[in-house]
Design an enzyme around this catalytic site. Structure first.
Site, mmCIF file in Angstrom:
data_model
loop_
_atom_site.group_PDB
_atom_site.id
_atom_site.type_symbol
_atom_site.label_atom_id
_atom_site.label_comp_id
_atom_site.label_asym_id
_atom_site.label_seq_id
_atom_site.Cartn_x
_atom_site.Cartn_y
_atom_site.Cartn_z
ATOM 1 N NE ARG A 1 -2.801 -0.098 -5.074
ATOM 2 C CZ ARG A 1 -3.953 -0.568 -4.795
ATOM 3 N NH1 ARG A 1 -4.133 -1.652 -3.848
ATOM 4 N NH2 ARG A 1 -5.178 -0.005 -5.007
ATOM 5 C CG HIS B 1 -13.990 -0.756 -3.023
ATOM 6 N ND1 HIS B 1 -13.765 -1.360 -4.262
ATOM 7 C CD2 HIS B 1 -15.201 -1.268 -2.694
ATOM 8 C CE1 HIS B 1 -14.657 -2.145 -4.485
ATOM 9 N NE2 HIS B 1 -15.555 -2.022 -3.551
ATOM 10 C CB CYS C 1 -8.813 1.701 18.621
ATOM 11 S SG CYS C 1 -8.207 3.403 18.424
ATOM 12 C CB CYS D 1 -5.395 2.580 21.239
ATOM 13 S SG CYS D 1 -4.923 1.595 19.825
ATOM 14 C CE1 TYR E 1 -4.272 -1.153 -0.220
ATOM 15 C CE2 TYR E 1 -3.354 -3.071 0.902
ATOM 16 C CZ TYR E 1 -4.367 -2.376 0.169
ATOM 17 O OH TYR E 1 -5.489 -3.114 -0.507
HETATM 18 C C1 BJW Z 1 -9.585 -0.788 -18.892
HETATM 19 C C2 BJW Z 1 -8.379 -0.090 -19.372
HETATM 20 C C3 BJW Z 1 -8.313 1.096 -19.943
HETATM 21 C C4 BJW Z 1 -8.128 -1.929 -18.280
HETATM 22 N N1 BJW Z 1 -9.587 1.514 -20.344
HETATM 23 N N2 BJW Z 1 -10.770 -0.474 -19.404
HETATM 24 C C5 BJW Z 1 -22.231 -11.519 -4.131
HETATM 25 C C6 BJW Z 1 -21.969 -12.543 -4.727
HETATM 26 C C7 BJW Z 1 -20.573 -13.078 -4.634
HETATM 27 C C8 BJW Z 1 -19.775 -12.611 -3.845
HETATM 28 C C9 BJW Z 1 -20.125 -11.501 -2.938
HETATM 29 C C10 BJW Z 1 -21.274 -10.856 -3.174
HETATM 30 N N3 BJW Z 1 -21.424 -9.787 -2.239
HETATM 31 C C11 BJW Z 1 -20.248 -9.888 -1.690
HETATM 32 C C12 BJW Z 1 -19.496 -10.823 -2.038
HETATM 33 C C13 BJW Z 1 -18.199 -10.973 -1.415
HETATM 34 C C14 BJW Z 1 -17.059 -10.027 -2.010
HETATM 35 C C15 BJW Z 1 -17.113 -10.429 -3.579
HETATM 36 O O1 BJW Z 1 -17.651 -9.314 -4.357
HETATM 37 N N4 BJW Z 1 -16.444 -11.221 -3.959
HETATM 38 C C16 BJW Z 1 -15.934 -11.474 -5.581
HETATM 39 C C17 BJW Z 1 -14.928 -11.752 -5.904
HETATM 40 C C18 BJW Z 1 -17.229 -12.592 -6.059
HETATM 41 N N5 BJW Z 1 -17.708 -8.792 -1.551
HETATM 42 C C19 BJW Z 1 -16.961 -8.144 -0.368
HETATM 43 O O2 BJW Z 1 -16.306 -8.871 0.026
HETATM 44 C C20 BJW Z 1 -17.327 -6.790 -0.220
HETATM 45 N N6 BJW Z 1 -17.838 -6.709 1.058
HETATM 46 C C21 BJW Z 1 -18.993 -7.024 1.502
HETATM 47 O O3 BJW Z 1 -19.805 -7.534 0.681
HETATM 48 O O4 BJW Z 1 -19.152 -6.966 2.701
HETATM 49 C C22 BJW Z 1 -20.399 -7.648 3.148
HETATM 50 C C23 BJW Z 1 -20.552 -7.164 4.684
HETATM 51 C C24 BJW Z 1 -21.553 -6.690 5.082
HETATM 52 C C25 BJW Z 1 -21.617 -6.442 6.592
HETATM 53 C C26 BJW Z 1 -20.719 -6.886 7.447
HETATM 54 C C27 BJW Z 1 -19.219 -7.576 6.826
HETATM 55 C C28 BJW Z 1 -19.381 -7.521 5.408
HETATM 56 C C29 BJW Z 1 -15.797 -5.912 -0.136
HETATM 57 C C30 BJW Z 1 -15.356 -5.866 -1.359
HETATM 58 C C31 BJW Z 1 -14.088 -5.006 -1.424
HETATM 59 C C32 BJW Z 1 -13.257 -4.958 -2.502
HETATM 60 N N7 BJW Z 1 -11.970 -4.425 -2.273
HETATM 61 C C33 BJW Z 1 -10.799 -4.094 -3.350
HETATM 62 C C34 BJW Z 1 -9.584 -3.653 -2.649
HETATM 63 C C35 BJW Z 1 -9.871 -2.177 -2.424
HETATM 64 C C36 BJW Z 1 -8.732 -1.366 -1.828
HETATM 65 C C37 BJW Z 1 -7.273 -1.747 -2.734
HETATM 66 O O5 BJW Z 1 -7.824 -0.793 -3.901
HETATM 67 O O6 BJW Z 1 -6.472 -2.288 -2.423
HETATM 68 O O7 BJW Z 1 -11.521 -3.136 -4.216
HETATM 69 S S1 BJW Z 1 -10.610 -5.701 -4.077
HETATM 70 C C38 BJW Z 1 -10.393 -4.658 -5.962
HETATM 71 O O8 BJW Z 1 -11.536 -5.101 -6.708
HETATM 72 C C39 BJW Z 1 -10.648 -3.614 -5.484
HETATM 73 C C40 BJW Z 1 -11.315 -3.146 -6.714
HETATM 74 O O9 BJW Z 1 -12.016 -1.807 -6.470
HETATM 75 C C41 BJW Z 1 -12.221 -3.908 -7.075
HETATM 76 C C42 BJW Z 1 -12.789 -3.976 -8.218
HETATM 77 O O10 BJW Z 1 -11.703 -4.203 -9.274
HETATM 78 P P1 BJW Z 1 -11.943 -3.452 -10.581
HETATM 79 O O11 BJW Z 1 -11.688 -2.026 -10.201
HETATM 80 O O12 BJW Z 1 -13.034 -3.847 -11.417
HETATM 81 O O13 BJW Z 1 -10.607 -4.019 -11.322
HETATM 82 P P2 BJW Z 1 -10.057 -5.148 -12.319
HETATM 83 O O14 BJW Z 1 -8.766 -5.234 -12.432
HETATM 84 O O15 BJW Z 1 -10.932 -6.349 -11.847
HETATM 85 O O16 BJW Z 1 -10.717 -4.692 -13.606
HETATM 86 C C43 BJW Z 1 -10.171 -3.526 -14.316
HETATM 87 C C44 BJW Z 1 -10.772 -3.748 -15.870
HETATM 88 O O17 BJW Z 1 -10.487 -2.447 -16.456
HETATM 89 C C45 BJW Z 1 -10.826 -4.744 -16.727
HETATM 90 O O18 BJW Z 1 -12.173 -5.051 -17.056
HETATM 91 C C46 BJW Z 1 -10.080 -4.332 -17.847
HETATM 92 O O19 BJW Z 1 -10.344 -4.856 -19.059
HETATM 93 C C47 BJW Z 1 -10.166 -2.807 -18.024
HETATM 94 N N8 BJW Z 1 -9.526 -1.950 -18.226
HETATM 95 N N9 BJW Z 1 -7.378 -0.972 -18.849
HETATM 96 C C48 BJW Z 1 -10.854 0.971 -20.168
HETATM 97 N N10 BJW Z 1 -7.083 1.696 -20.303
HETATM 98 ZN ZN ZN Z 2 -6.039 2.408 18.071
#
Ligand code: BJW
Ligand code: ZN
Length: 320
Positions: free
Chosen positions: A80, A131, A144, A207, A77
């Site tokens: 990043r 996010h 905390c 904390c 991180y």
């Molecule tokens: C271009 C390009 C160019 C490239 N021009 N295009 C329902 C069904 C199944 C599972 C779940 C569900 N609901 C929840 C879940 C579980 C889980 C989940 O979704 N899992 C899946 C893998 C199935 N979700 C969670 O756990 C979420 N929390 C939750 O649901 O909590 C419930 C809860 C309630 C109450 C109490 C406790 C819990 C949280 C999800 C958090 C995701 N976090 C991350 C990290 C963030 C921090 C960080 O940045 O490090 O978020 S993971 C990562 O994925 C990051 C992104 O924001 C996210 C999405 O990725 P993104 O942006 O789509 O990137 P890529 O790489 O996948 O795609 C890039 C795209 O760009 C591609 O298509 C390329 O082709 C394209 N591209 N160049 C245009 N120039």
């Molecule tokens: Zn603390």
């Protein structure tokens, strides 16, 4: 003789129908993912670029990874934060920011944590960070509640500084060596990571016990309640939504991806802007939808031109 005319960024017919729909639209959503910032030089999560050293970025974005190895996750991180601070918003960020200023009822839902939309001047009330942010920091101790926003200190602690190559043979003094030193790319596994002790990691000032962690949402963690509530309120405010633009996301992570179907259920036409046709959402593209294939940084400004005009100098004036 073969034509030398440049290939249009988007097919003219699709451009025309999209612009016409956008002109008439009042309730508009945009869902952003990592592809939005790809042309600013920031890697995406999946596919090429989704590897950080030997680790999949997705594997490092979990509470389990942080518990097991907070030093490694902080190195990821910290890297990043550094990359994003040194990146610049691209024309897609500026174009959406302008649209947000022009259209009262436009809301952007961003999965990105890189800060590039805010830096492009996207009005904060019209930007929901699903996010979190790389520049939020919070205590990792359960009991905390320490939370800090807008922490741009780079490196956040000295031990997380990006290592440099100070061995340039043409330098004569230590000062000169430091000035000429090049940062090493620690995303490359062949570059050694600096040794890191737990006590060198950022520590909670409240904390005094917990290690601080990035204020981003990891897998299995809930998205910020206020953000979710604001989005729900916006969606519920009217029985229709005209359009959702899905930009640079693989739309595989929930609940973010679920907003596409929520918008569709309220009548929205879907416009996908993505480099990869496979990420159009198999079987999910309807007849009235658009798929614009290519770089968001080129396509988005072109799509929005009818509403916002040419970006031109506004990009030169902003962000330093
Ligand atoms: C271009 C390009 C160019 C490239 N021009 N295009 C329902 C069904 C199944 C599972 C779940 C569900 N609901 C929840 C879940 C579980 C889980 C989940 O979704 N899992 C899946 C893998 C199935 N979700 C969670 O756990 C979420 N929390 C939750 O649901 O909590 C419930 C809860 C309630 C109450 C109490 C406790 C819990 C949280 C999800 C958090 C995701 N976090 C991350 C990290 C963030 C921090 C960080 O940045 O490090 O978020 S993971 C990562 O994925 C990051 C992104 O924001 C996210 C999405 O990725 P993104 O942006 O789509 O990137 P890529 O790489 O996948 O795609 C890039 C795209 O760009 C591609 O298509 C390329 O082709 C394209 N591209 N160049 C245009 N120039
Ligand atoms: Zn603390």
């Amino acid at each position: 003789m073969a034509s030398t005319a440049a290939k249009p960024v988007v097919p003219p017919k699709d451009l025309e129908t999209f612009r016409e729909h956008l002109r008439k639209s009042t309730r508009i959503l945009a869902l952003l993912g990592a592809g939005m910032s790809a042309s600013s030089g920031l890697p995406t999560f999946r596919g090429a670029g989704g590897l950080w050293r030997t680790h999949e970025a997705m594997q490092l974005a979990t509470p389990e990874a942080f518990d097991a190895n907070p030093g490694l996750v902080w190195q990821f991180y910290s890297y990043r934060r550094h990359m994003a601070l040194n990146a610049k918003p691209n024309p897609a960020h500026y174009a959406l920011a302008e649209l947000a200023k022009k259209k009262d009822n436009f809301l952007t839902l961003s999965q990105n944590v890189d800060g590039l939309s805010p830096r492009a001047g996207h009005p904060s009330g019209k930007l929901k960070l699903l996010h979190g942010s790389l520049y939020d920091v919070k205590c990792s101790e359960f009991f905390c509640s320490y939370f800090e926003t807008d922490n741009y200190t780079d490196p956040i602690v000295p031990a997380l500084a990006i290592p440099t190559d100070e061995s340039d043979p043409t330098t004569t003094t230590a000062l000169e060596a430091r000035a000429k030193a090049r940062e090493l790319d620690i995303s490359d596994e062949s570059v050694a990571l600096p040794e890191l002790r737990i006590r060198d990691l950022p520590r909670c000032p409240t904390c005094k016990k917990g290690i601080l962690r990035p204020g981003v949402v990891w897998f299995g963690e809930a998205l910020p309640t206020n953000v979710m509530d604001d989005i729900d309120t916006w969606i519920a405010a009217d029985k229709k939504i005209d359009l959702i633009m899905v930009i640079g996301t693989s739309a595989r992570v929930f609940p973010a991806a679920g907003y596409i179907e929520e918008a569709r259920a309220k009548g929205a036409r879907v416009a996908i802007i993505n480099m990869d046709r496979n990420d159009a959402g198999k079987g999910k593209l309807f007849k009235q939808d658009w798929f614009f294939e290519g770089d968001a940084a080129q396509i988005v400004p072109e799509l929005l031109k009818g509403e916002i005009g040419e970006l031109g100098e506004m990009m030169d004036l902003r962000d330093g």
